[in-house]
Design a protein around this motif. Sequence first.
Motif, short mmCIF file in Angstrom:
data_model
loop_
_atom_site.label_atom_id
_atom_site.label_comp_id
_atom_site.label_asym_id
_atom_site.label_seq_id
_atom_site.Cartn_x
_atom_site.Cartn_y
_atom_site.Cartn_z
N TRP A 66 0.71 -1.30 -0.20
CA TRP A 66 -0.11 0.02 0.03
C TRP A 66 0.89 1.06 -0.11
CZ3 TRP A 66 0.60 2.95 4.22
CH2 TRP A 66 1.39 2.36 5.29
N CYS A 125 -2.92 1.35 -7.10
CA CYS A 125 -2.10 2.40 -7.34
C CYS A 125 -1.52 2.34 -8.84
CB CYS A 125 -0.78 2.60 -6.25
SG CYS A 125 0.54 4.08 -6.78
N HIS A 185 -5.92 7.78 4.41
CA HIS A 185 -5.86 7.81 2.82
C HIS A 185 -4.80 6.91 2.54
CE1 HIS A 185 -6.96 11.91 4.41
NE2 HIS A 185 -8.17 11.66 3.69
N HIS A 186 -4.95 5.70 2.13
CA HIS A 186 -3.95 4.79 1.67
C HIS A 186 -4.79 4.03 0.26
CE1 HIS A 186 -2.38 3.44 5.82
NE2 HIS A 186 -2.04 4.63 5.57
N ASN A 220 6.75 4.61 1.00
CA ASN A 220 5.40 4.40 0.43
C ASN A 220 4.54 5.50 0.89
OD1 ASN A 220 5.12 4.35 3.47
ND2 ASN A 220 3.66 2.46 3.09
N SER A 243 -3.95 0.79 -2.34
CA SER A 243 -3.25 -0.71 -2.53
C SER A 243 -2.41 -0.25 -3.43
CB SER A 243 -4.08 -1.70 -2.56
OG SER A 243 -4.75 -1.39 -4.03
N LYS A 255 0.71 5.56 1.11
CA LYS A 255 -0.14 6.64 1.82
C LYS A 255 -0.07 7.84 0.98
CE LYS A 255 -0.34 9.02 6.00
NZ LYS A 255 0.39 9.24 7.46
N ASN A 262 -11.49 9.05 -0.97
CA ASN A 262 -10.47 9.77 0.03
C ASN A 262 -11.20 10.61 0.75
OD1 ASN A 262 -8.23 7.59 0.26
ND2 ASN A 262 -7.89 8.13 -1.95
#
Length: 309
Positions: free
Chosen positions: A9, A95, A88-89, A169, A91, A11, A82
């Motif tokens: 994931w 992405c 607010h992630h 990330n 995957s 952020k 979101n």
Amino acid sequence: MENSSELTWFKLTAYSDMGSMRPFYFTLLILMYFSVITFNVLTIGLVIFNRRLHEPMYFLLCSLFVNELYGSTGLFPWLIHNMLLDVHHISRFHCILQIFCVHTYASIEFTNLAVMAYDRYVSICYPLRYIEMMSPMHMYLLIAFIWIYSFGKFSVLLSMTVKLRLCGNVIAKVYCDNYSLVKLACEDTTLNNVYGSFTMVLSVGLPLILIIYSYAKILNICYSSSKQSQQKALNTCIPHIMSLLNFAVGCLFEVAQSRFNMQHVPLILRIFLSVYFLIICPILNPIIFGVKTAKIRESFRRFCIKLWP
């Protein structure tokens, strides 16, 4: 921090400072996405169901409007989703999917606009050969090329990005993009940067060369034509030029805020600049062509008369 090979994931940190304005932005995004879908679907429908619009220029417009729906759908649902969350992630899979959608949208847009410029060039400079040069078969092949070329070209670049080892990330944006992912790599990215620059030339440089060449030829013809012919040529080209400038400015906004330090610019403005080409262009394009193109305007008027006699 997870091991780079196990990152599942990312952020997205650009949402963090929206605070009490979040409900307002959420409502605004809903309205804008509804506008994108309504304007583009309506214009596509007018072209499909009106035989008077079954001409190369309008088929190319349909391709452009389908791309607006495609690019917006790669962004809006995630933005809207979101806005409702505190965390607010996104995957890794989604992405990567978003990166593919956003970047291919931009490539298709430029390529489609280039083919539209070529269509206007043939129409104005070779009117007697227009039906032959822009036959239905040629048009279908050109539209297929626009999409396959953009998908194929970027698939190579994305496959190189996916193989990178990542040491972070955190993406300081409201959506995923290829450049942000490459910046997280903890290995040499020279090959990615070189091929990325090559892809940029293919996506932007070549279409712009075709557009400039087409309009140089059109202007040359206009100078030697009557005022009536000049006006007719300009009327057919103005919507295309407006759409091109709008999209090009939007892309420049995105490049500027991604590549340069703009911390002195308010966050909400930086976010707007980064999504302009994905939000404003899909809303304005059907309006620009609808208002400035006589046949579409007339078709819409007849549609309204049938709907509300």
